[in-house]
Design a protein around this motif. Structure first.
Motif, mmCIF file in Angstrom:
data_model
loop_
_atom_site.group_PDB
_atom_site.id
_atom_site.type_symbol
_atom_site.label_atom_id
_atom_site.label_comp_id
_atom_site.label_asym_id
_atom_site.label_seq_id
_atom_site.Cartn_x
_atom_site.Cartn_y
_atom_site.Cartn_z
ATOM 1 N N ARG A 166 0.830 -1.202 0.000
ATOM 2 C CA ARG A 166 0.000 0.000 0.000
ATOM 3 C C ARG A 166 0.868 1.258 0.000
ATOM 4 N NH1 ARG A 166 -5.522 -0.856 1.580
ATOM 5 N NH2 ARG A 166 -5.917 -3.068 1.964
ATOM 6 N N ILE A 167 1.982 1.206 0.714
ATOM 7 C CA ILE A 167 2.915 2.338 0.688
ATOM 8 C C ILE A 167 3.480 2.518 -0.724
ATOM 9 C CG2 ILE A 167 5.119 3.201 1.574
ATOM 10 C CD1 ILE A 167 4.499 1.634 4.178
ATOM 11 N N GLY A 168 3.812 1.397 -1.374
ATOM 12 C CA GLY A 168 4.297 1.476 -2.753
ATOM 13 C C GLY A 168 3.256 2.059 -3.696
ATOM 14 N N ILE A 169 1.986 1.716 -3.466
ATOM 15 C CA ILE A 169 0.906 2.265 -4.285
ATOM 16 C C ILE A 169 0.767 3.762 -4.036
ATOM 17 C CG2 ILE A 169 -1.579 2.212 -4.708
ATOM 18 C CD1 ILE A 169 -1.477 -0.796 -4.037
ATOM 19 N N ALA A 170 0.860 4.168 -2.758
ATOM 20 C CA ALA A 170 0.784 5.598 -2.437
ATOM 21 C C ALA A 170 1.933 6.358 -3.101
ATOM 22 C CB ALA A 170 0.821 5.787 -0.919
ATOM 23 N N ARG A 171 3.109 5.781 -3.106
ATOM 24 C CA ARG A 171 4.248 6.426 -3.772
ATOM 25 C C ARG A 171 4.001 6.575 -5.264
ATOM 26 N NH1 ARG A 171 9.852 3.331 -3.331
ATOM 27 N NH2 ARG A 171 8.555 1.744 -4.339
ATOM 28 N N ALA A 172 3.403 5.541 -5.886
ATOM 29 C CA ALA A 172 3.111 5.620 -7.317
ATOM 30 C C ALA A 172 2.074 6.698 -7.619
ATOM 31 C CB ALA A 172 2.628 4.263 -7.818
ATOM 32 N N LEU A 173 1.128 6.911 -6.691
ATOM 33 C CA LEU A 173 0.083 7.915 -6.891
ATOM 34 C C LEU A 173 0.570 9.331 -6.624
ATOM 35 C CD1 LEU A 173 -2.939 6.168 -5.120
ATOM 36 C CD2 LEU A 173 -2.686 6.539 -7.579
ATOM 37 N N ALA A 174 1.691 9.478 -5.938
ATOM 38 C CA ALA A 174 2.116 10.788 -5.446
ATOM 39 C C ALA A 174 2.344 11.802 -6.556
ATOM 40 C CB ALA A 174 3.379 10.639 -4.593
ATOM 41 N N SER A 175 2.820 11.359 -7.697
ATOM 42 C CA SER A 175 3.111 12.286 -8.795
ATOM 43 C C SER A 175 1.912 12.527 -9.702
ATOM 44 C CB SER A 175 4.286 11.758 -9.628
ATOM 45 O OG SER A 175 3.935 10.532 -10.269
ATOM 46 N N GLU A 176 0.741 12.023 -9.314
ATOM 47 C CA GLU A 176 -0.499 12.158 -10.095
ATOM 48 C C GLU A 176 -0.318 11.598 -11.511
ATOM 49 O OE1 GLU A 176 -1.671 16.234 -9.933
ATOM 50 O OE2 GLU A 176 -2.062 16.184 -7.775
ATOM 51 N N PRO A 177 0.007 10.291 -11.607
ATOM 52 C CA PRO A 177 0.295 9.701 -12.926
ATOM 53 C C PRO A 177 -0.968 9.455 -13.733
ATOM 54 C CG PRO A 177 0.309 8.004 -11.259
ATOM 55 C CD PRO A 177 0.105 9.303 -10.524
ATOM 56 N N ARG A 178 -0.764 9.175 -15.008
ATOM 57 C CA ARG A 178 -1.855 8.782 -15.891
ATOM 58 C C ARG A 178 -1.894 7.271 -16.073
ATOM 59 N NH1 ARG A 178 -1.353 11.667 -21.380
ATOM 60 N NH2 ARG A 178 -3.488 10.871 -21.578
ATOM 61 N N LEU A 179 -0.739 6.625 -15.999
ATOM 62 C CA LEU A 179 -0.640 5.171 -16.176
ATOM 63 C C LEU A 179 0.264 4.594 -15.101
ATOM 64 C CD1 LEU A 179 -0.235 3.088 -19.390
ATOM 65 C CD2 LEU A 179 1.453 2.811 -17.580
ATOM 66 N N ILE A 180 -0.153 3.450 -14.547
ATOM 67 C CA ILE A 180 0.657 2.754 -13.553
ATOM 68 C C ILE A 180 0.895 1.324 -14.034
ATOM 69 C CG2 ILE A 180 0.702 1.812 -11.207
ATOM 70 C CD1 ILE A 180 -0.763 4.235 -10.229
ATOM 71 N N LEU A 181 2.152 0.914 -14.011
ATOM 72 C CA LEU A 181 2.538 -0.470 -14.284
ATOM 73 C C LEU A 181 2.629 -1.209 -12.962
ATOM 74 C CD1 LEU A 181 3.792 -2.886 -15.871
ATOM 75 C CD2 LEU A 181 6.011 -1.739 -15.598
ATOM 76 N N GLY A 182 1.855 -2.280 -12.813
ATOM 77 C CA GLY A 182 1.964 -3.156 -11.657
ATOM 78 C C GLY A 182 2.730 -4.402 -12.049
ATOM 79 N N ASP A 183 3.992 -4.496 -11.627
ATOM 80 C CA ASP A 183 4.842 -5.629 -11.997
ATOM 81 C C ASP A 183 4.627 -6.756 -10.996
ATOM 82 O OD1 ASP A 183 6.693 -7.348 -13.011
ATOM 83 O OD2 ASP A 183 8.448 -6.097 -12.616
ATOM 84 N N GLU A 184 3.624 -7.603 -11.277
ATOM 85 C CA GLU A 184 3.199 -8.670 -10.362
ATOM 86 C C GLU A 184 2.977 -8.102 -8.955
ATOM 87 O OE1 GLU A 184 4.561 -12.556 -10.830
ATOM 88 O OE2 GLU A 184 5.740 -12.177 -12.620
ATOM 89 N N PRO A 185 2.082 -7.127 -8.814
ATOM 90 C CA PRO A 185 1.965 -6.394 -7.553
ATOM 91 C C PRO A 185 1.391 -7.194 -6.395
ATOM 92 C CG PRO A 185 0.213 -5.756 -9.057
ATOM 93 C CD PRO A 185 1.141 -6.644 -9.837
ATOM 94 N N VAL A 186 0.792 -8.367 -6.649
ATOM 95 C CA VAL A 186 0.199 -9.130 -5.545
ATOM 96 C C VAL A 186 0.799 -10.528 -5.407
ATOM 97 C CG1 VAL A 186 -1.988 -7.878 -5.715
ATOM 98 C CG2 VAL A 186 -1.696 -10.016 -6.974
ATOM 99 N N SER A 187 1.760 -10.894 -6.241
ATOM 100 C CA SER A 187 2.246 -12.275 -6.231
ATOM 101 C C SER A 187 3.005 -12.620 -4.957
ATOM 102 C CB SER A 187 3.145 -12.530 -7.449
ATOM 103 O OG SER A 187 4.290 -11.703 -7.401
ATOM 104 N N ALA A 188 3.568 -11.634 -4.268
ATOM 105 C CA ALA A 188 4.331 -11.903 -3.052
ATOM 106 C C ALA A 188 3.471 -11.826 -1.797
ATOM 107 C CB ALA A 188 5.493 -10.915 -2.938
#
Length: 362
Positions: A166-188
């Motif tokens: 969730r912290i990693g997701i918050a970091r990805a959202l911080a710059s107000e992106p248009r596209l997010i790549l999730g590189d196997e975001p739930v496999s671990a």
């Protein structure tokens, strides 16, 4: 999702080879052909999944699309602009628009930085906010991903795996992106936590109007969050289709084999298995013709001698197989799992059902 949706990101004949250093007193080895001549469009507002076995090239393709590594050949277009031709200042803006969530929530966060510093770093890089405004923005982001603002002063080792993601997701959202790549975001993550993160990503997609590119090998998770799915094998895309069509009628033999590997939770449900012979060939020396022919149960001499065309069946579906029509007519599609209406459910389905039951009966 409209078929005419504007592509936000495009790969045009994208190829990536990695040089392999020679061993002691050995000649130079052939390069690893991680991605070979891939053309793909990611539509604005959709969730596109890249799936395949380990070593199929899906993570490499995702990183190429975000310009995180240089391509050997081919181009990547972002909103029609070639990323390889952008100036440093223009590329800086692209970095803000295209973000990534990494696979390992334990390795992707700097253990010496607080959560406030981790999430606030993209804000510091891409904005002129004051320190007080950055703190307020970090607090809002933590609440958005389900964490308490009071946790901003803590360090990664004080959080569970799901909380770190969730912290990693918050970091990805911080710059107000248009596209997010999730590189196997739930496999671990544990299955129960996987469902929570998948639901969070879906909510954030709609809340912020995001486009998602998800790299995964778990087909059960993909079915719940994707609009389209691209199946990769040995550096090439062998099938591309809307998620429902892919699960109900997979056309490529490799896709069919992946489908039969998904567990069926219903005790009375049985289905045939598509057993693949051998291992995936080495990407340093891929087979001639169709790269899947060495493991395909329907392989023929033509498959060995001639590379199949990535055939466009309609505006939304493509497949690369010489005999897909013949196999479909012969009933090879029966290797696919039954649709959800026929009790095809995954562990994620079961968790969501149990969660809903607990919420309705406190």
């Amino acid at each position: 999702m409209s078929l005419a949706a504007h592509p936000i990101l495009e790969a045009i004949h994208l190829t990536k080879h990695f040089a392999t250093p020679p061993g002691f007193l050995q000649r130079a080895k052939p390069p690893v052909q991680a991605v070979t001549d891939v053309s793909l469009a990611v539509r604005k507002g959709e969730t596109l999944a890249l799936v395949g076995e380990s070593g199929s090239g899906k993570s490499t393709l995702g990183r190429l699309l975000l310009n995180l590594m240089p391509a050997t050949s081919g181009d990547v277009l972002y909103d029609g602009r070639n990323l390889g031709n952008l100036s440093a200042s223009a590329l800086r803006q692209v970095r803000r628009d295209l973000q990534i969530i990494f696979q390992d929530p334990f390795a992707s966060l700097n253990p010496r930085m607080s959560v406030e510093a981790i999430v606030g770093e993209p804000i510091w890089l891409h904005s002129t906010m004051s320190r007080a405004d950055r703190r307020a923005r970090v607090a809002d982001l933590l609440k958005t991903v389900g964490l308490a603002p009071e946790q901003a002063g803590r360090y990664p080792h004080e959080f569970s795996g799901g909380q770190r993601q969730r912290i990693g997701i918050a970091r990805a959202l911080a710059s107000e992106p248009r596209l997010i790549l999730g590189d196997e975001p739930v496999s671990a993550l544990d299955v129960s936590v996987q469902a929570q993160v998948v639901n969070l990503l879906e909510d954030l997609k709609h809340q912020f109007g995001l486009t998602l590119l998800i790299v995964a090998h778990g087909l059960g998770v993909i079915r719940h969050m994707s609009d389209r799915v691209a199946v990769m094998y040995l550096g090439e895309i062998v099938e591309l289709a809307p998620v429902d069509a892919l699960f109900e009628t997979p056309l490529h033999p490799y896709t069919q084999a992946l489908m039969t590997a998904v567990p069926v939770s219903h005790p009375g449900l049985r289905r045939p298995r598509a057993i693949l012979s051998g291992e995936m060939p080495s990407p340093t020396a891929p087979p001639s013709g169709c790269r899947f022919h060495t493991r395909c149960p329907h392989g023929r001499p033509l498959c060995r001698d001639e590379k199949p065309v990535f055939e466009r069946l309609d505006d939304d579906r493509h497949v690369a197989c010489h005999f897909w029509k013949e196999l479909a007519n012969a009933g090879a599609g029966s290797l696919a799992p039954p649709p959800a209406s026929a009790a095809y459910v995954t562990r994620l389905d079961l968790f969501k059902t149990a969660q809903a039951t607990m919420e309705s009966h406190p």
